[in-house]
Each structure stands twice: as structure tokens, then as C-alpha cells.
Scaffold this active site. Structure first.
Site, PDB file in Angstrom:
ATOM      1  N   ASN A 117       0.853  -1.317   0.116  1.00  0.00           N
ATOM      2  CA  ASN A 117      -0.156   0.322  -0.075  1.00  0.00           C
ATOM      3  C   ASN A 117       0.492   1.200   0.138  1.00  0.00           C
ATOM      4  O   ASN A 117       0.821   2.304   0.422  1.00  0.00           O
ATOM      5  CB  ASN A 117      -1.121   0.065   0.990  1.00  0.00           C
ATOM      6  CG  ASN A 117      -0.152   0.379   2.584  1.00  0.00           C
ATOM      7  OD1 ASN A 117       0.725  -0.775   2.535  1.00  0.00           O
ATOM      8  ND2 ASN A 117      -0.496   0.176   3.256  1.00  0.00           N
TER       9      ASN A 117
ATOM     10  N   ASP B  83       3.617  -5.729  11.210  1.00  0.00           N
ATOM     11  CA  ASP B  83       2.926  -4.756  10.990  1.00  0.00           C
ATOM     12  C   ASP B  83       2.972  -3.318  11.425  1.00  0.00           C
ATOM     13  O   ASP B  83       2.595  -2.841  11.572  1.00  0.00           O
ATOM     14  CB  ASP B  83       1.528  -4.871  11.567  1.00  0.00           C
ATOM     15  CG  ASP B  83       0.351  -3.710  10.819  1.00  0.00           C
ATOM     16  OD1 ASP B  83       0.283  -3.525   9.887  1.00  0.00           O
ATOM     17  OD2 ASP B  83      -1.179  -4.027  11.027  1.00  0.00           O
TER      18      ASP B  83
END
Lengths: 331, 433
Positions: B97, B310
Site C-alpha cells: 500500500n 505490522d
């Protein structure tokens, strides 16, 4: 300072004693408010900025009135006429206002926690005038004040006598309506349970937030068992702007099942049960006009007590207690 | 002096080869040449005194955001790789992303070129599941794989269309690529900003129910059963998701899962305790104590395969805001080891399982090289001081962003040396903070 707190961002952080200290001071503030010449020099030279990021009439006017009675300069700032519309962040706005050396920032904001964020960045005192669905601490305090006054009067205390806030212990208060979105409900819950009252919350399941029992509330989904035997009922405003969310099918059904009309009030409420509402009322939705204006209603007392409570809060946070200790002007 | 390194006296923990004991690791020509109890050290080699330390395979992180291209003010491939090396990670999978997203080979190639130039960690790009991450058309999986992508994801965005998800799982089979999925039903998330429960109610913040993740996990497991292929559940966070994955594994589905250090360590009550600190805001949100207990147990028993950070760098522009308005995500590369080690002290994980979850576990899930100190393997390894106390402060972070829930905390456990391909890419000065 309220106890050890420089700011008032909610009732959750306050102890029972800290809450009582504000309420007790509000009694003498109410006496000032009721004088024909209602201006005292207590906060002369202090500046209070009302920083409102959400539309509000009564809360802002109430804070402004409170500041002016105490001779503070009240400056009103609303986001529609500000750089927020140009993309400025909350922290930037607060820092810019702070550079003008206010003593207190009163903040109303649609996001929960916004006053706490501001408090972390400025050195002046911060008072929440309602943040998202989090808390509305001065509304909670004024509700505690109004309820105490009502219960003392119902118990035979002479008119105009200072309320005894111990009277809330053991009382049962029902809070009815969209509890999920209500900052008033949360402040009331913190305040009432700290002063020993029992709280029932009631509304359709879509309007009752998960885990509210952990805050000390008893949950009801039907109005009758929630209000029967209650010493007071706080009716929350149904926010028309949120009806678009699928929380309820519409106001007609809501009014039928969770609104209070004259018949239900007469049949289900005890004779001395008081009715409160943080306003503005949707007449005919949560309250029928006859109930809103009826003998049980203490809604206008709430408005008056709101000014007294806010005077007390501004006084304490602007260093009033400190000045009083030094023999300075006192309300 | 040759490029041979003798790492001596450390406790080698290498679950992939079943080694746990004091050994000397010899690194030569970029590879692990020897792991043995007693070895005579020649005079002309570099020696590393690892007494009191752990020597493990370099950690692999299947889930990091490096923000390059497009948001280099938050992180670049080079700063992210530097943070990885400092945390003991020798390989990271870079989520797609970016701006533009990694749905074409030019982005993949740029990431790999930046990683080569930095030379600090192995960077494995992850390509998009759908073009532009819009959830409408499949990206070119074959091209992406040929350019170097090792997995596919629209991370940050769930694949809303069940039909597209089905086709993605089917099509990816042609290239044997795993799909790593961000499981959220956005309609259930709504305007939620933290886990739905008593803490959100008290804070007056809109809640995100655990079911928003669980319905998507259930859907994708059903689709996996229909299509075959490989599914990897990213940042799994709820007890219901754990139950679903456990049952799917029992039935033999090819599913793997990861959990983040923050979901293992923290709960929604920490959001309340922090008083709206946005370093505690992430997607999925910090869950309930019961959810945390479930993911801990699942990591310990192998239902969850690995720990992934993450790592999501954000600048104060995105974080120094009202909780409602702040971006989701926290950085994690530099705190993963001490946070994991705290779980060992709490008795949640064995030391071996912690190391496995950071090394062999992720390597197996994505079938990546590394994760082992077997003779002949690339010399990607970490030397860790499990007793080193340090105060987590912004100045110590190599990441460009400092959005960590542990900022200001005292942590125990620090990586002191990291080697990638036999080359030292990170070395903490003796006594360094």
C-alpha cells in the site's frame, strides 16, 4: 485546581470529595447568580476562551454568563469562522489561542478525548464542554446539583436552603434514550455512582453501548421497568441527525416505546419522581410537551444550576482557590 | 583478516535445526560454515564474544510498511531496513500500500533497487491482490512474481468482493503465491476507532466489534476450501478468528496466520489507560483480554504460525490528532524482541517458541529462504542480549517514525549484532543504549 486536577475533562478522574467540593462551591455561586446585581470581581483580569467546534447555544451561553458574572473576559471562538476550515489541526488551533495567554480554554468538540489532547499541549486550564460521546462533565455536575436540590426539597428542606449532596446516596436514577451517543449519560453515570446513587439505563438495544454495566449501570430495554420506582428520570435527546444510522426505524415508534407522555408519567412514575433533560427537547418525541413543562420537570432548574456549577468550575481552575487562600476576592 | 567471523560462547537457539545450547557459529563467505560446541579459532578471523547472549537466525517479518514510494517522510526502504536490522530482523516483507501501490513491476523493481542500495536487510516485496487495491480487477500476479514479489495482499484494505477474492485465490494458485489478507468487514467497522467493549463505552469512542474480523476470516476460509491455494491471515486479533483458523488447519486447509507483538501484549484497556494516546490506535484494534489470551495460546500451540510486526510508520502529522482522526498503525521492528521476551517471562511462550515464531515460523509460512542456522544457510543472524534494559525513546529509533505504544517504557532485551549474508549490518556499541 479541582483537588489535584488542573483541568476538567471528565468526571471519571474526579474523586467523590472532588466532586463534592465543586458542588458545594456552586451553592454560593448560585446565591451570587440570583442577586439583582450579579457581578463580582473574583476573576477580574482573567480570560476565558470558549473554543466551540460544534454548534451549541445553551452550553456556550452558560459558560459565557458564568465567566462574565465572575468578571472574567469571555471570548467566543467557533470553528465555522476559523482556520479549521482551512485545515488547521486541533493542536495548532489550541497553541495559537494559547499564545494569546488565556487562563482557561473551554472546549466543545465532536471527537472524544479532544480536550485531553489539548490539555497535553497547553499550559492553561482546560474545561471540557462536551467531547464526542465521551463526557460532558459540567452537565453531569449540574445534574447532580439539580437532583440533590430536588430530593432535599422533596424531603422537606426549606426553600432556598443549600442542598445536601449526601441525599443522592441510595437514590435510583433512570437515564433513557440514545445512551451510546450520549456524553451526558456517561458523566451522569460517573457522578451518580460516585455519590452512591443507583443508575438504570434504558433504550432500544441499538442505543445501549456494550459493557455499560461495567460503569455501574443496570440495563433495561423497556421503559416501564426502567422508570418504575425511580427517584428521577433523565430523558436524553434523540438526535435527529443520527436517525440516518439504522439505530431505530423512526421517531414515531421510538416515541411510542421510549418516550414519556402524561399517561405513562402518571401511571409509572412515583409522585415525587423528577424529570430532567439536557436539552434541547424534541417535544413530542422523548417528552410530551405536558410532561416537559409539567410539575415534575426540573429542566429549567438544570439551566440555572448550570451557570452556578460553571462559575464554580471556572473559579477553581482559574486559581480562585489559591487567591482565596491568600485573602483575595471571593465570590 | 578474512571475512570469517567466529561468534563464540552464545546460546544458539535455532528451532529449525533443533539446536539450543552454547555453541560457536562460524560465518564464512556469507554462509553459516559451522555450528559446533568446541572449535579452535584461527588467529586471523574476527571474533564476537556472545557470552550471555542468544544467537538466533535473523528474524523474518512478513508484514511491514516501508512507505516508499510515495510517503518517504514517514519511512523509506533504507530507514525501514535500518530499523529492521536494529531489531534483529534480516528479512522483511514490504506491504504494497505504497503511493502508487505495488500493483506493477516498476514499483516492485524500485523497492528492490532501494533495498539493494541500502544493503541492510533482505526486502521481499508483496504485490497487490487487485489493481490499485481497488478490489475490482486482479493484479498481474505472474509479472509481479517474476519481478520479485513473494506474496499478494491489499493490506490496509480488505477484499470486499467475495467473487474477486475467490478469483484471486484461484488465480494465485498458478504461481503458488500466498494471499495475505487484511480481514475487516468495513460495514461492521463503520466509524469505529477502537475495539467495541467496556473501554470504548467509557471513552465514548465508536467501537469495532470482533465480528468485523471474524466474518471475513470465516468467508475466506470457506473460499479457500472452494478454491485451494494458500491463505495467510494478517494480524489476526480475535478469539473467534483463532477458533476458525484452528478448525481449518485441523481439516487440512493451507492456511497460516500471524499475530502482532501489540496484540499479544496489549488490550483495549490500554487505550483507556493511555487516555486517547494515538500510539494505541491501529487496525485491527487492540482487543479484549479474552481475545489476547486466545491469540497468546494460539501462538504458543502453533495455530498462529508467527509474529509479524505490522510496522506502520506515521509522522506526527497523522498521529498528533484527535483519536477519531488519527491514522491507524504503530511501528514495531525495533521493539518486537523485547515485547516477545516479556511474554517468555510471563510464561506465555517458551524461549524456543518465541524464536521460532520470529524465524522458522514466518519462513515456512511464505516459503522464504532463511530462518535457520543450518550449515550452508545464508549467514543471516542476530545476537541478542536478553537481559539488556533500555528505555525506549525517540532518539534511539532508526525508523523515521516514532509512533510506538512503548515510547517512554523501559524494555528488557535488545539486539546487539545483526548479520545479513555474513556482513555486519547492525552493531550496538558495548554499553550503548
Amino acid at each position: 485546581m479541582i483537588g489535584k486536577h488542573r483541568h476538567l475533562t471528565g468526571l471519571e478522574p474526579l474523586t467523590r470529595e472532588e466532586i463534592l467540593s465543586v458542588l458545594e462551591l456552586a451553592t454560593s455561586m448560585k446565591e451570587v447568580l440570583r442577586r439583582p446585581l450579579k457581578k463580582v470581581p473574583t476573576l477580574r483580569g482573567k480570560a476565558v476562551v470558549n473554543l466551540f467546534f460544534e454548534a451549541s447555544t445553551r452550553t456556550r451561553t452558560s459558560f459565557e454568563t458564568a465567566a462574565k458574572i465572575l468578571s472574567a473576559d469571555a471570548i467566543n471562538w467557533t470553528s465555522s469562522s476559523s482556520s479549521v476550515t482551512k485545515g488547521e489541526t486541533l493542536v495548532d488551533t489550541a497553541l495559537n489561542i494559547e499564545a494569546m495567554h488565556p487562563d482557561i480554554l473551554v472546549i466543545r468538540h465532536p471527537a472524544g478525548g479532544a480536550p485531553e489532547l489539548v490539555a497535553q499541549h497547553v499550559s492553561c486550564a482546560v474545561v471540557s464542554a462536551g467531547d464526542g460521546a465521551h463526557e460532558h462533565p459540567t452537565q453531569g455536575l449540574l445534574d447532580l446539583y439539580t437532583l440533590s436540590e430536588h430530593f432535599c426539597a422533596a424531603g422537606g428542606a426549606p426553600a432556598g436552603a443549600a442542598p445536601d449532596f449526601g441525599v443522592l446516596a441510595g437514590k435510583t436514577i433512570a437515564i433513557v434514550g440514545d445512551v451510546s451517543h450520549s456524553r451526558v449519560a456517561r458523566s451522569d453515570l460517573h457522578g451518580l455512582t460516585k455519590l452512591g446513587a443507583k443508575v438504570r439505563v434504558c433504550g432500544p438495544p441499538t442505543m445501549i453501548p456494550q459493557g455499560i454495566e461495567a460503569m455501574g449501570a443496570e440495563v433495561h430495554h423497556q421503559l416501564r421497568p426502567a422508570v418504575e420506582g425511580a427517584d428521577a428520570v433523565v430523558m436524553l435527546r434523540i438526535q435527529h441527525e443520527r436517525i440516518g444510522d439504522p439505530l431505530i426505524p423512526g421517531t414515531r415508534e421510538y416515541s411510542k416505546f421510549w418516550g414519556l407522555n402524561e399517561r405513562k408519567a402518571a401511571e409509572w412514575l412515583t409522585p415525587s419522581c423528577a424529570i430532567l433533560h439536557p436539552g434541547p427537547i424534541n417535544r413530542g418525541v422523548e417528552l410530551a410537551p405536558e410532561v416537559a413543562d409539567g410539575a415534575r420537570s426540573v429542566i429549567l432548574d438544570q439551566v440555572e444550576n448550570g451557570v452556578a456549577v460553571r462559575m464554580a468550575v471556572l473559579y477553581l481552575l482559574a486559581g480562585g482557590a489559591h487567591e482565596a487562600a491568600e485573602g483575595g476576592a471571593r465570590a | 583478516m578474512t571475512d570469517t567471523v567466529f561468534i563464540e560462547g552464545g546460546r544458539v537457539i535455532d528451532p529449525a535445526s533443533g539446536v539450543d545450547g552454547v555453541r560457536t557459529v562460524v560465518v564464512r563467505d556469507g554462509k553459516v560454515a559451522e555450528v559446533a560446541e568446541r572449535l579452535e579459532r584461527p588467529r586471523d578471523v574476527r571474533a564476537v564474544d556472545a557470552r550471555g547472549r542468544w544467537v538466533t537466525p535473523g528474524f523474518l517479518d512478513l508484514h511491514v510498511h516501508l512507505r516508499e514510494p510515495g510517503q518517504e517522510y514517514k519511512e523509506t526502504v533504507a530507514t525501514g531496513a535500518r530499523a529492521a536490522a536494529a531489531g534483529g530482523f534480516t528479512a522483511v516483507c514490504a506491504m504494497p500500500n505504497t503511493v502508487p501501490p505495488n500493483d506493477n513491476t516498476s514499483v516492485t523493481e524500485l523497492i528492490l533497487a532501494r533495498a539493494r542500495a541500502a544493503g541492510l536487510a533482505r526486502v521481499y516485496p508483496v504485490g497487490c491482490i487487485s489493481k490499485g487495491m481497488k478490489g475490482e480487477e486482479l493484479a498481474e500476479y505472474g509479472e509481479l512474481q517474476a519481478a520479485g514479489c513473494v506474496a499478494l495482499s491489499d493490506d490496509g484494505r480488505p477484499v470486499a468482493s467475495s467473487a474477486l477474492m475467490r478469483r484471486a485465490l484461484e488465480y494465485a494458485r498458478a504461481f503458488d503465491l500466498p494471499l495475505t489478507v487484511h480481514e475487516e468487514d468495513l460495514a461492521l467497522v463503520g466509524k469505529g476507532v477502537m475495539h467495541e467493549g467496556p473501554a470504548a463505552t467509557r471513552l465514548g469512542l465508536k467501537g469495532i466489534p470482533a465480528a468485523s474480523e471474524e466474518v471475513m476470516v470465516a468467508r475466506d476460509l470457506a473460499l479457500l476450501e472452494l478454491t485451494g491455494g494458500r491463505l495467510h491471515i494478517a494480524h489476526l486479533s480475535t478469539a473467534g478468528s483463532v477458533r476458525a483458523v484452528r478448525e481449518a488447519k485441523r481439516r487440512g486447509l493451507s492456511v497460516t496466520a500471524e499475530v502482532t507483538p501489540h496484540h499479544l501484549a496489549l488490550t483495549d484497556e490500554d487505550v483507556a489507560r493511555s487516555r486517547y494516546a494515538t500510539a494505541f490506535k491501529m487496525a485491527p484494534p487492540l482487543r479484549s483480554a479474552a481475545d489476547r489470551a486466545a491469540v497468546r495460546e494460539a501462538l504458543a500451540d502453533g495455530t498462529i504460525d508467527c509474529i509479524a510486526t505490522d510496522h506502520a510508520p506515521h509522522s506526527p502529522v497523522e498521529k498528533d490528532l484527535e483519536f477519531d482522526a488519527a491514522a491507524n498503525g504503530v511501528v514495531g521492528l525495533e521493539t518486537a524482541f523485547p515485547v516477545g521476551l516479556a511474554l517468555v517471562r510471563e510464561g506465555v511462550l517458551s524461549e524456543r517458541r518465541l524464536v521460532e515464531a520470529l524465524t522458522a515460523g514466518p519462513a515456512r509460512a511464505f516459503r522464504l529462504p532463511g530462518g535457520s542456522l543450518a550449515r550452508g544457510a545464508p549467514a543471516d543472524l542476530a545476537v541478542l542480549d536478553p537481559a539488556r534494559e533500555w528505555r525506549c525513546e525517540p532518539a534511539l529509533f532508526h525508523s523515521k517514525s516514532k509512533n510506538s505504544p512503548w515510547m517512554g517504557a523501559t524494555l528488557v532485551g535488545r539486539c546487539t549484532l545483526t548479520l545479513v549474508g555474513g556482513r555486519i549490518v547492525h552493531e550496538l556499541a558495548e554499553g550503548g543504549r
